[in-house]
Design an enzyme around this catalytic site. Structure first.
Site, short mmCIF file in Angstrom:
data_model
loop_
_atom_site.label_atom_id
_atom_site.label_comp_id
_atom_site.label_asym_id
_atom_site.label_seq_id
_atom_site.Cartn_x
_atom_site.Cartn_y
_atom_site.Cartn_z
N ILE A 70 0.87 -1.34 -0.04
CA ILE A 70 0.02 0.09 -0.02
C ILE A 70 0.93 1.22 -0.02
CG2 ILE A 70 -0.06 -0.10 2.45
CD1 ILE A 70 -3.10 1.30 1.93
N ALA A 71 0.61 2.41 -0.95
CA ALA A 71 1.73 3.35 -0.95
C ALA A 71 0.79 4.49 -1.37
CB ALA A 71 2.60 3.05 -1.93
N GLU A 104 2.60 -7.77 6.53
CA GLU A 104 3.90 -7.85 7.09
C GLU A 104 4.53 -6.53 6.72
OE1 GLU A 104 6.08 -11.73 7.67
OE2 GLU A 104 6.79 -10.63 6.04
N ASN A 109 8.25 0.97 10.28
CA ASN A 109 7.42 1.79 9.55
C ASN A 109 6.37 2.56 10.24
OD1 ASN A 109 6.02 2.74 7.19
ND2 ASN A 109 6.54 0.92 6.12
N TYR A 115 -2.30 1.41 10.30
CA TYR A 115 -2.78 0.00 10.42
C TYR A 115 -3.37 -0.09 11.84
CZ TYR A 115 0.23 -1.20 6.47
OH TYR A 115 0.78 -1.19 5.39
C1 LIG Z 1 1.85 4.56 4.96
C2 LIG Z 1 1.22 5.36 3.67
C3 LIG Z 1 0.51 4.49 2.78
C4 LIG Z 1 0.11 6.23 4.44
O1 LIG Z 1 -0.70 7.18 3.49
P1 LIG Z 1 -1.19 8.28 3.86
O2 LIG Z 1 -2.41 8.55 2.88
O3 LIG Z 1 -0.34 9.20 4.04
O4 LIG Z 1 -2.04 8.01 5.22
P2 LIG Z 1 -3.46 8.80 5.80
O5 LIG Z 1 -3.47 10.03 5.58
O6 LIG Z 1 -4.59 8.02 5.04
O7 LIG Z 1 -3.39 8.35 7.40
C5 LIG Z 1 -4.34 8.25 8.31
C6 LIG Z 1 -3.88 8.24 9.43
O8 LIG Z 1 -2.90 7.07 9.84
C7 LIG Z 1 -1.76 7.65 10.65
N1 LIG Z 1 -0.53 7.99 9.76
C8 LIG Z 1 -0.44 7.61 8.54
N2 LIG Z 1 0.71 7.92 8.40
C9 LIG Z 1 1.38 8.37 9.44
C10 LIG Z 1 2.95 8.73 9.64
N3 LIG Z 1 3.94 8.84 8.67
N4 LIG Z 1 3.19 8.91 11.04
C11 LIG Z 1 2.35 8.68 11.92
N5 LIG Z 1 0.91 8.52 11.75
C12 LIG Z 1 0.49 8.31 10.41
C13 LIG Z 1 -2.33 8.93 11.17
O9 LIG Z 1 -3.13 8.63 12.41
C14 LIG Z 1 -3.29 9.35 10.17
O10 LIG Z 1 -4.28 10.25 10.22
P3 LIG Z 1 -3.72 11.97 10.76
O11 LIG Z 1 -3.06 12.39 9.47
O12 LIG Z 1 -5.24 12.76 10.81
O13 LIG Z 1 -2.89 12.04 11.86
C15 LIG Z 1 2.20 6.40 3.26
O14 LIG Z 1 3.02 6.87 4.39
C16 LIG Z 1 3.34 5.51 2.38
O15 LIG Z 1 3.13 5.37 1.13
N6 LIG Z 1 4.22 5.08 2.90
C17 LIG Z 1 5.50 4.49 2.15
C18 LIG Z 1 5.29 3.30 1.66
C19 LIG Z 1 4.89 2.34 2.61
O16 LIG Z 1 5.93 2.13 3.53
N7 LIG Z 1 3.80 1.49 2.72
C20 LIG Z 1 3.47 0.44 3.80
C21 LIG Z 1 4.23 -0.77 3.55
S1 LIG Z 1 3.73 -1.67 2.17
#
Ligand SMILES: CC(C)(COP(=O)(O)OP(=O)(O)OC[C@H]1O[C@@H](n2cnc3c(N)ncnc32)[C@H](O)[C@@H]1OP(=O)(O)O)[C@@H](O)C(=O)NCCC(=O)NCCS
Length: 147
Positions: A70-71, A104, A109, A115
């Site tokens: 998921i990204a 996993e 991260n 999650y």
């Molecule tokens: C993980 C990832 C998919 C999150 O996407 P996102 O669209 O920014 O997440 P959301 O806006 O839906 O987050 C919802 C909530 O989750 C939590 N959250 C998400 N990212 C966070 C972070 N980096 N740090 C802390 N809390 C986080 C927060 O509670 C957030 O709500 P808030 O913004 O109101 O505080 C993105 O950071 C990403 O692509 N990371 C790199 C790829 C990766 O590592 N993927 C997962 C493993 S496959």
């Protein structure tokens, strides 16, 4: 699930922007194509104003589904796009007959917060499971969410 080439292009655009090369987690185009050829993998793409902003990829098995990736691209983060993808993935997995969604992740991260707030609980820990391109070892956490 078969994917048209332009969907693979959009997934790869997010893949290349979203994953930190320090961890070597991004998949190659070939890996994505091969996964989608097998037939039990499913993807979704989130767009903002016609631009690819995020995607998820999951693999369905008997009564369970695994979230493989998921990204969300850095420009679109913290707008609940990742959360929407996760909620939809859970609904789709349930509709396909899964009773739980597994994933996993490396233990450091920040995705862990996403999650946890979406019903995932830790069910396993694999010590030193990942090795980064620079040679560091990192634990893997297995999470499960009942659907
Ligand atoms: C993980 C990832 C998919 C999150 O996407 P996102 O669209 O920014 O997440 P959301 O806006 O839906 O987050 C919802 C909530 O989750 C939590 N959250 C998400 N990212 C966070 C972070 N980096 N740090 C802390 N809390 C986080 C927060 O509670 C957030 O709500 P808030 O913004 O109101 O505080 C993105 O950071 C990403 O692509 N990371 C790199 C790829 C990766 O590592 N993927 C997962 C493993 S496959």
């Amino acid at each position: 699930m078969m994917a048209p080439a332009d969907d693979i292009d959009r997934i790869m655009a997010v893949m290349q922007a979203a994953f930190d090369p320090a961890y070597g987690e991004a998949w190659s185009r070939r890996q994505v194509e091969d996964a989608l050829l097998i037939g039990n993998c499913y993807y979704q793409i989130a767009e903002v104003l016609g631009e690819p902003a995020g995607f998820s990829l999951s693999r369905h098995g008997f009564e369970e589904e695994e979230l493989l990736l998921i990204a969300v691209s850095p420009d679109f983060r913290r707008r609940r796009i990742g959360e929407k993808l996760l909620v939809q993935c859970k609904a789709d997995a349930r509709a396909r007959g899964a009773r739980q969604l597994l994933l996993e992740m490396r233990s450091d991260n920040p995705a862990i917060h996403l999650y946890r707030r979406n019903g995932f609980v830790q069910i396993g820990l694999r010590k030193d499971y990942y090795r980064t391109p620079s040679g560091y070892r990192l634990d893997a956490i297995t999470f499960a969410c009942q659907l």
